[in-house]
Write a protein that holds these residues in place. Structure first.
Motif, PDB file in Angstrom:
ATOM      1  N   GLN A 123      26.587  19.294  16.357  1.00 22.49           N
ATOM      2  CA  GLN A 123      25.886  18.096  15.862  1.00 22.49           C
ATOM      3  C   GLN A 123      26.564  17.550  14.603  1.00 22.49           C
ATOM      4  N   GLY A 124      26.932  18.447  13.710  1.00 19.90           N
ATOM      5  CA  GLY A 124      27.597  18.019  12.476  1.00 19.90           C
ATOM      6  C   GLY A 124      28.947  17.375  12.761  1.00 19.90           C
ATOM      7  N   LEU A 125      29.726  17.996  13.627  1.00 16.99           N
ATOM      8  CA  LEU A 125      31.022  17.421  13.993  1.00 16.99           C
ATOM      9  C   LEU A 125      30.844  16.097  14.730  1.00 16.99           C
ATOM     10  N   MET A 126      29.828  16.021  15.572  1.00 20.78           N
ATOM     11  CA  MET A 126      29.563  14.793  16.314  1.00 20.78           C
ATOM     12  C   MET A 126      29.181  13.656  15.367  1.00 20.78           C
ATOM     13  N   ALA A 127      28.436  13.973  14.334  1.00 18.96           N
ATOM     14  CA  ALA A 127      28.049  12.953  13.362  1.00 18.96           C
ATOM     15  C   ALA A 127      29.263  12.466  12.563  1.00 18.96           C
ATOM     16  N   LYS A 128      30.173  13.384  12.265  1.00 20.32           N
ATOM     17  CA  LYS A 128      31.320  13.051  11.437  1.00 20.32           C
ATOM     18  C   LYS A 128      32.482  12.458  12.239  1.00 20.32           C
ATOM     19  N   TYR A 129      32.725  12.990  13.439  1.00 21.55           N
ATOM     20  CA  TYR A 129      33.867  12.571  14.265  1.00 21.55           C
ATOM     21  C   TYR A 129      33.425  12.331  15.717  1.00 21.55           C
ATOM     22  N   MET A 152      23.353  30.674  19.175  1.00 19.69           N
ATOM     23  CA  MET A 152      23.454  29.453  19.939  1.00 19.69           C
ATOM     24  C   MET A 152      22.991  28.256  19.100  1.00 19.69           C
ATOM     25  N   ALA A 153      21.935  28.442  18.335  1.00 26.60           N
ATOM     26  CA  ALA A 153      21.426  27.357  17.489  1.00 26.60           C
ATOM     27  C   ALA A 153      22.474  26.961  16.448  1.00 26.60           C
ATOM     28  N   SER A 154      23.185  27.932  15.928  1.00 20.93           N
ATOM     29  CA  SER A 154      24.217  27.649  14.930  1.00 20.93           C
ATOM     30  C   SER A 154      25.378  26.868  15.554  1.00 20.93           C
ATOM     31  N   LEU A 155      25.729  27.218  16.783  1.00 20.90           N
ATOM     32  CA  LEU A 155      26.781  26.492  17.499  1.00 20.90           C
ATOM     33  C   LEU A 155      26.355  25.039  17.728  1.00 20.90           C
ATOM     34  N   TRP A 156      25.095  24.836  18.115  1.00 21.02           N
ATOM     35  CA  TRP A 156      24.576  23.488  18.335  1.00 21.02           C
ATOM     36  C   TRP A 156      24.583  22.684  17.036  1.00 21.02           C
ATOM     37  N   ARG A 157      24.188  23.307  15.935  1.00 20.28           N
ATOM     38  CA  ARG A 157      24.196  22.606  14.634  1.00 20.28           C
ATOM     39  C   ARG A 157      25.615  22.215  14.238  1.00 20.28           C
ATOM     40  N   THR A 158      26.562  23.106  14.476  1.00 22.42           N
ATOM     41  CA  THR A 158      27.962  22.802  14.175  1.00 22.42           C
ATOM     42  C   THR A 158      28.437  21.630  15.022  1.00 22.42           C
TER      43      THR A 158
END
Length: 177
Positions: A9-15, A1-7
């Motif tokens: 977050q990363g996509l949210m920062a980029k797009y 679940m933490a990995s999904l959240w990090r992904t």
């Protein structure tokens, strides 16, 4: 679940805009699936994929862009992150935006369901009041917390997660003939 959240977050920062819209469309679709299966008890064999696709399209092309844009406007109208600012944002959101948004949502879904203008107006007269009252039971406390604790770029996601239940209700209301 933490990995999904990090992904996420990363996509949210980029797009951010794209992720917000895809999140909204997906969660409106999830709300329709829940509505058809848990509220209406249609069963998998009677599930209307066409209806779910219509609801998802409302999420992608209306809910996501409109609410995402509204939160940006609202942050400019009422600046700050204090409790007082959160309360003011909630009041502006619930007294100005929510009534218009809800009416537009019901009209769009009626149009996508093939209702004539007269049928759509009759459905709006029948369902709008109940939907708005239900809105006021759920959304004010959610929005106060959202505006006080959640950064702007995550507000739409928080709302859409809470809105899975709300979307189930709206899907049921919008598709009840």
């Amino acid at each position: 679940m933490a990995s999904l959240w990090r992904t996420y977050q990363g996509l949210m920062a980029k797009y951010p805009w794209t992720v917000q819209i895809v999140t909204a469309g997906s969660l409106v679709g999830a709300g329709d699936v829940i509505s058809q299966q848990l509220i209406e008890r249609r069963g998998p064999a009677n599930h209307s994929l066409k209806r779910t696709a219509k609801m998802m399209s409302i999420g992608f092309f209306f809910v996501g862009p409109v609410i995402g844009g509204w939160y940006k406007v609202l942050d400019r109208l009422v600046a700050g992150g204090t409790k007082s600012a959160a309360m003011k944002k909630m009041l502006v959101d619930q007294l100005c935006f929510a009534p218009c948004f809800l009416g537009a949502f019901l009209c769009i879904s009626g149009t996508l369901n093939g209702l004539t203008a007269e049928q759509n107006i009759a459905k709006l007269r029948r369902d709008y009041g109940d939907a708005l009252v239900s809105n006021y039971y759920l959304w004010p406390p959610v929005q106060i917390a959202n505006f006080y604790f959640v950064p702007l770029h995550h507000r739409l996601a928080v709302v859409q997660i809470v809105a899975v239940a709300w979307n189930s209700y709206l899907s049921w209301k919008a598709n009840k003939m």
